[in-house]
Structures are given as structure tokens and as C-alpha cells.
Design an enzyme around this catalytic site. Structure first.
Site, PDB file in Angstrom:
ATOM      1  N   ASP A 111     -13.934  -1.242   3.172  1.00 62.07           N
ATOM      2  CA  ASP A 111     -12.977  -1.436   4.270  1.00 62.07           C
ATOM      3  C   ASP A 111     -13.640  -0.916   5.546  1.00 62.07           C
ATOM      4  O   ASP A 111     -14.232  -1.694   6.319  1.00 62.07           O
ATOM      5  CB  ASP A 111     -11.671  -0.688   3.926  1.00 62.07           C
ATOM      6  CG  ASP A 111     -10.665  -0.615   5.063  1.00 62.07           C
ATOM      7  OD1 ASP A 111     -10.953  -1.089   6.168  1.00 62.07           O
ATOM      8  OD2 ASP A 111      -9.554  -0.054   4.868  1.00 62.07           O
ATOM      9  N   ASP A 141      -7.329   3.190  -2.952  1.00 54.49           N
ATOM     10  CA  ASP A 141      -8.033   3.289  -1.671  1.00 54.49           C
ATOM     11  C   ASP A 141      -8.237   4.756  -1.333  1.00 54.49           C
ATOM     12  O   ASP A 141      -7.266   5.520  -1.230  1.00 54.49           O
ATOM     13  CB  ASP A 141      -7.206   2.603  -0.573  1.00 54.49           C
ATOM     14  CG  ASP A 141      -7.920   2.556   0.773  1.00 54.49           C
ATOM     15  OD1 ASP A 141      -9.075   3.032   0.865  1.00 54.49           O
ATOM     16  OD2 ASP A 141      -7.317   2.034   1.731  1.00 54.49           O
ATOM     17  N   LYS A 195     -10.235  -6.829   8.107  1.00 59.25           N
ATOM     18  CA  LYS A 195      -9.157  -6.421   9.019  1.00 59.25           C
ATOM     19  C   LYS A 195      -9.512  -6.905  10.416  1.00 59.25           C
ATOM     20  O   LYS A 195     -10.567  -6.560  10.948  1.00 59.25           O
ATOM     21  CB  LYS A 195      -9.021  -4.899   9.057  1.00 59.25           C
ATOM     22  CG  LYS A 195      -8.254  -4.294   7.908  1.00 59.25           C
ATOM     23  CD  LYS A 195      -8.090  -2.798   8.092  1.00 59.25           C
ATOM     24  CE  LYS A 195      -7.471  -2.177   6.838  1.00 59.25           C
ATOM     25  NZ  LYS A 195      -7.655  -0.721   6.809  1.00 59.25           N
ATOM     26  N   GLY A 248      -4.468  -4.177   6.028  1.00 54.75           N
ATOM     27  CA  GLY A 248      -3.351  -3.991   6.944  1.00 54.75           C
ATOM     28  C   GLY A 248      -3.477  -2.686   7.706  1.00 54.75           C
ATOM     29  O   GLY A 248      -4.133  -1.741   7.260  1.00 54.75           O
ATOM     30  N   SER A 277       0.854  -1.182   0.000  1.00 53.92           N
ATOM     31  CA  SER A 277       0.000   0.000   0.000  1.00 53.92           C
ATOM     32  C   SER A 277       0.890   1.231   0.000  1.00 53.92           C
ATOM     33  O   SER A 277       1.763   1.373   0.859  1.00 53.92           O
ATOM     34  CB  SER A 277      -0.892  -0.018   1.245  1.00 53.92           C
ATOM     35  OG  SER A 277      -1.641   1.179   1.323  1.00 53.92           O
ATOM     36  N   GLU A 310     -11.355   1.026  -3.244  1.00 49.42           N
ATOM     37  CA  GLU A 310     -11.667   0.749  -1.840  1.00 49.42           C
ATOM     38  C   GLU A 310     -12.233   1.987  -1.154  1.00 49.42           C
ATOM     39  O   GLU A 310     -11.648   3.063  -1.218  1.00 49.42           O
ATOM     40  CB  GLU A 310     -10.358   0.300  -1.169  1.00 49.42           C
ATOM     41  CG  GLU A 310     -10.465  -0.133   0.265  1.00 49.42           C
ATOM     42  CD  GLU A 310      -9.084  -0.602   0.790  1.00 49.42           C
ATOM     43  OE1 GLU A 310      -8.181  -0.892  -0.023  1.00 49.42           O
ATOM     44  OE2 GLU A 310      -8.935  -0.666   2.022  1.00 49.42           O
ATOM     45  N   LYS A 325      -3.013   5.084  -2.562  1.00 48.68           N
ATOM     46  CA  LYS A 325      -3.946   5.909  -1.803  1.00 48.68           C
ATOM     47  C   LYS A 325      -4.333   7.096  -2.678  1.00 48.68           C
ATOM     48  O   LYS A 325      -3.459   7.707  -3.337  1.00 48.68           O
ATOM     49  CB  LYS A 325      -3.266   6.405  -0.518  1.00 48.68           C
ATOM     50  CG  LYS A 325      -3.011   5.296   0.481  1.00 48.68           C
ATOM     51  CD  LYS A 325      -4.312   4.830   1.119  1.00 48.68           C
ATOM     52  CE  LYS A 325      -4.061   3.866   2.258  1.00 48.68           C
ATOM     53  NZ  LYS A 325      -5.319   3.455   2.908  1.00 48.68           N
ATOM     54  N   LYS A 361      -1.211  -0.913  -4.238  1.00 48.33           N
ATOM     55  CA  LYS A 361      -2.430  -0.159  -3.897  1.00 48.33           C
ATOM     56  C   LYS A 361      -2.024   1.289  -3.722  1.00 48.33           C
ATOM     57  O   LYS A 361      -1.098   1.601  -2.962  1.00 48.33           O
ATOM     58  CB  LYS A 361      -3.033  -0.725  -2.620  1.00 48.33           C
ATOM     59  CG  LYS A 361      -4.027   0.188  -1.904  1.00 48.33           C
ATOM     60  CD  LYS A 361      -4.811  -0.573  -0.849  1.00 48.33           C
ATOM     61  CE  LYS A 361      -4.889   0.180   0.461  1.00 48.33           C
ATOM     62  NZ  LYS A 361      -5.679  -0.542   1.478  1.00 48.33           N
TER      63      LYS A 361
HETATM   64  O1  SMG Z   1      -0.452  -2.296   6.617  1.00 45.96           O
HETATM   65  O2  SMG Z   1       0.447  -2.068   4.661  1.00 45.96           O
HETATM   66  C1  SMG Z   1      -0.311  -1.709   5.540  1.00 45.96           C
HETATM   67  C2  SMG Z   1      -1.148  -0.481   5.283  1.00 45.96           C
HETATM   68  C3  SMG Z   1      -2.373  -0.805   4.520  1.00 45.96           C
HETATM   69  O3  SMG Z   1      -3.311   1.067   3.433  1.00 45.96           O
HETATM   70  C4  SMG Z   1      -3.313   0.362   4.406  1.00 45.96           C
HETATM   71  N1  SMG Z   1      -4.155   0.580   5.431  1.00 45.96           N
HETATM   72  O4  SMG Z   1      -7.330   2.034   4.771  1.00 45.96           O
HETATM   73  O5  SMG Z   1      -6.518   0.166   4.172  1.00 45.96           O
HETATM   74  C5  SMG Z   1      -6.388   1.239   4.753  1.00 45.96           C
HETATM   75  C6  SMG Z   1      -5.124   1.625   5.453  1.00 45.96           C
HETATM   76  C7  SMG Z   1      -5.427   1.984   6.870  1.00 45.96           C
HETATM   77  C8  SMG Z   1      -4.265   2.276   7.695  1.00 45.96           C
HETATM   78  S1  SMG Z   1      -3.733   3.866   7.521  1.00 45.96           S
HETATM   79  C9  SMG Z   1      -2.571   4.066   8.747  1.00 45.96           C
HETATM   80 MG    MG Z   2      -8.510   0.945   3.320  1.00 46.02          MG
END
Ligand code: SMG
Ligand code: MG
Length: 368
Positions: free
Chosen positions: A239, A189, A263, A291, A135, A214, A163, A161
């Protein structure tokens, strides 16, 4: 299990690079570990909530307090218990699923270590390796994003992924898709950064052959997700909205998504995660493991969970090196864009308590 001691450890672990999402930037993890010692084994759990209540309503100070004031006393008042009974024992506590998930993880780890059973086989896992992705946070410029994306592909990640947020979406995705080519799996996401007015704009992402988009909208706004799912061809994944089996059922009934991110810390634990997996499997809806920048402890739980048969998309479960200079367990290593599933009892990892002490961890001890 008869619990003799519960211990809470808390420390900061710096990230190798800042992680920016539509809701904020994170430079380190504020880690809470739960350590449970029974008469014949020890188990560990990780609390994955953020330091601020920005991803969801939980935050580490609150999770710590909920553990101290309610969850630990309720478990002690109950007497001997199994990991399976935990959710019922603490049912009076509403929400606070990240705190609950951490405690349940420690109980399950202790229980399975005592029984000599690995977490993946207990949960019903069917894979010995799990495909994973990475991510990638929002970067200062699109050029930076392209550079970072290419470096992760060079590291061996077959799925990225990105953001996104308003003002950082279609062009960044276009540039990354051009740079990495069609063979790399790509998804985005939004962490709830958009509104219903943005559906036509988000539909422009359809041309990039994304695995999924997402959580574009607010967690409780399932109807707008359903409207989006009717309008765009890219699969919509939820999510933040997926907080329970019931919420998942509602989302699927409303056709608000066709893919589900699971999660552990968001749904209240590994057992609820398995239930959501089973529900989605029955409905023919693929799931994948999300994650929360976990340390090696939470990552072990994620890897075991992702070995279940309906986890058919790569998880946000990257190698330790993507997050930390040094992990608090043996490092998780990428091989063929996958991680190996531990086959040893419980979570199958060992916490490096000396290293955790050097990080300045506080340890608070609780006895029945
Ligand atoms: O654990 O590699 C990881 C991060 C994955 O993008 C990730 N998590 O919305 O899915 C999500 C975000 C939430 C955590 S942001 C700190
Ligand atoms: Mg997410």
C-alpha cells in the site's frame, strides 16, 4: 477547459466510530473539497490526506497550502487545459500527491460532465457493480473485534480487513476467523508496524487462509517485503510503498509483493491509478482499490476505478453508513457486498452543498 473559478471547501465530518490503526486513531475526517467551475460545467474532487502526517508525509494543512500557493496558481498561469495535461502542468511540485489527486479529480469531473461521459467508461471500466469489503480498526479487546467483525458480516460484507500491530495480530486473526468461518474473505493490514525480525512471527498468519497481508514494513523497505514474500505463503500486498508507476515496477521486479493496493490520493490521481492498474494487468498481478475514509465524492472516484478489469479483489470502499451518519452526497449503499457503479457523467454524484454549509465549511474562492 477554460477554468473560471476554483474553490476550496474545508470542513470536519465525524466518523460513526473511531478508526484505530497501528499509527493512530481517527475520530473525524478533515475534508478538503476542490470545486472547479469552467465556462460550461462544474467538477468536484476530494483530498483524502490525513489530518496528521502519520499514514504518509502529507497532511491537510499542508495539502491546503500546496493547493493555494502552487497548484492553483500554476493551473491559472497555464491557461486552458485538460485533465490529462494537469500532471505535467504541476510537475515542478514534488510529491504532494493527495493535493494533486484532488485537483485532477475535479478537473476530470468537470471535463467528463461537459462531455456527458461517465468516469467509469472514460477509465475503461468493465463492471456495473464492484465487490467491496470493510476495513476494521484495532479494538480495545479481541472480544470487541469479534463482535464488530460479526456485525459487519451481518451487514452483508463478504470481505473483512483487520488492522494489526505488534501485540495485536495472530490471536485476533485466529478468533475472528473462528467466529466468521471460512467463507468470509479475510485479510490484514499492518501499516508498516513491523520489522524484518518479525517475519517468522508473521508467518504464523499463514494458517488462517488470508487473502493477503498488507504493508508489514516501512514503505521504502522493499527488500524486507521481498524476504517476507519468499518466507510466507500468504500473498504480500503493498500500500504505502506504491506511490507511482516506477515504484510499482520496482516492487514487482524485486518480487516484494504479488498484489497491489491502488489509492488515488497516494499515487497522484485517477490517471496514474489507471497506469498502475495497466502495468499490473500486463504483469498478471491483481490489484484492488484502497480507501482513505472518503466521503461520497472520493468514493465515487474509487468505485469508478474499481470497475476496471484487473481490480479483481474487493476494495476498501464500504457503504456510506460504515463511515458517517450522513454522507455529503447521496449515500453509497451495499448490495450483495458490492456497490453500484454510477453511469451518469463524471463522478456521477451530487454534493449536498447545503449540508456541507451546515457542517460549517469554509469556502475560499480563486479566480485567474
Ligand atoms: O476507507 O475504508 C476505508 C479505510 C481503509 O484501512 C483503510 N485505509 O492503510 O489501507 C490503509 C488505511 C489508511 C487510512 S487510515 C486513516
Ligand atoms: Mg493499508
Amino acid at each position: 477547459m477554460k477554468i473560471e473559478v476554483v474553490e476550496l471547501l474545508r470542513f470536519e465530518l465525524p466518523l460513526v466510530r473511531p478508526f484505530r490503526t497501528s499509527f493512530g486513531t481517527q475520530n473525524h475526517r478533515d475534508v478538503i473539497l476542490v470545486r472547479v467551475a469552467t465556462d460550461d460545467s462544474v467538477g468536484w474532487g476530494e483530498c483524502v490526506v490525513g489530518v496528521d502526517p502519520f499514514y504518509n508525509e502529507e497532511y491537510t494543512d499542508a495539502a491546503y497550502e500546496v493547493l493555494v500557493r502552487w497548484l492553483i496558481p500554476m493551473v491559472f498561469a497555464h491557461g486552458p487545459l485538460t485533465a490529462e495535461a494537469f500532471a505535467g502542468v504541476v510537475a515542478n511540485v514534488v510529491g504532494n500527491k493527495g493535493a494533486k489527486a484532488a485537483f485532477e479529480m475535479a478537473l476530470l469531473d468537470a471535463q467528463l460532465r461537459a462531455e456527458g461521459v461517465s468516469l467509469n467508461s472514460y477509465l475503461g471500466g468493465t463492471r456495473s457493480t464492484v465487490p467491496v469489503g470493510v476495513s476494521i480498526g484495532i479494538t480495545p479487546t479481541i472480544d470487541d473485534l469479534v463482535t464488530v467483525s460479526q456485525s459487519y458480516v451481518a451487514d452483508g460484507y463478504a470481505r473483512l480487513k483487520l488492522k494489526i500491530e505488534p501485540g495485536f495480530d495472530v490471536e485476533p486473526v485466529r478468533r475472528v476467523r473462528e467466529a466468521v468461518g471460512d467463507a468470509v474473505m479475510l485479510q490484514v493490514d499492518a501499516n508498516a508496524a513491523y520489522t524484518a525480525d518479525d517475519i517468522n512471527h508473521l508467518a504464523k498468519l499463514d494458517e488462517f487462509n488470508l487473502l493477503l497481508i498488507e504493508q508489514p514494513f516501512e514503505p521504502d523497505d522493499l527488500l524486507t517485503h521481498a524476504a517476507m514474500a519468499r518466507k510466507v505463503s500468504t500473498p504480500v500486498c503493498l500500500d504505502e510503498s506504491i506511490v507511482s508507476v516506477g515504484a510499482t515496477q520496482t516492487a514487482l521486479e524485486l518480487a516484494a509483493c504479488s498484489v497491489v493496493n491502488v489509492k488515488v490520493g497516494r499515487v497522484g490521481g485517477l490517471l496514474a491509478s489507471r497506469d498502475i492498474h495497466d502495468l499490473c494487468a500486463d504483469r498478471g498481478v491483481p490489484v484492488w482499490c484502497g480507501g482513505m475514509l472518503e466521503t461520497g465524492v472520493g468514493r465515487a472516484a474509487n468505485v469508478a476505478l474499481a470497475s476496471l478489469p484487473n481490480f479483481t479483489l474487493p476494495g476498501d470502499i464500504s457503504a456510506s453508513a460504515r463511515y458517517f451518519d450522513r454522507d455529503i452526497t447521496e449515500p453509497w449503499v451495499l448490495r450483495d457486498s458490492s456497490l453500484d457503479v454510477p453511469q451518469t457523467p463524471g463522478l456521477g454524484v451530487i454534493v449536498d452543498e447545503e449540508f456541507v454549509a451546515r457542517l460549517g465549511a469554509t469556502r475560499e474562492l480563486f479566480r485567474p
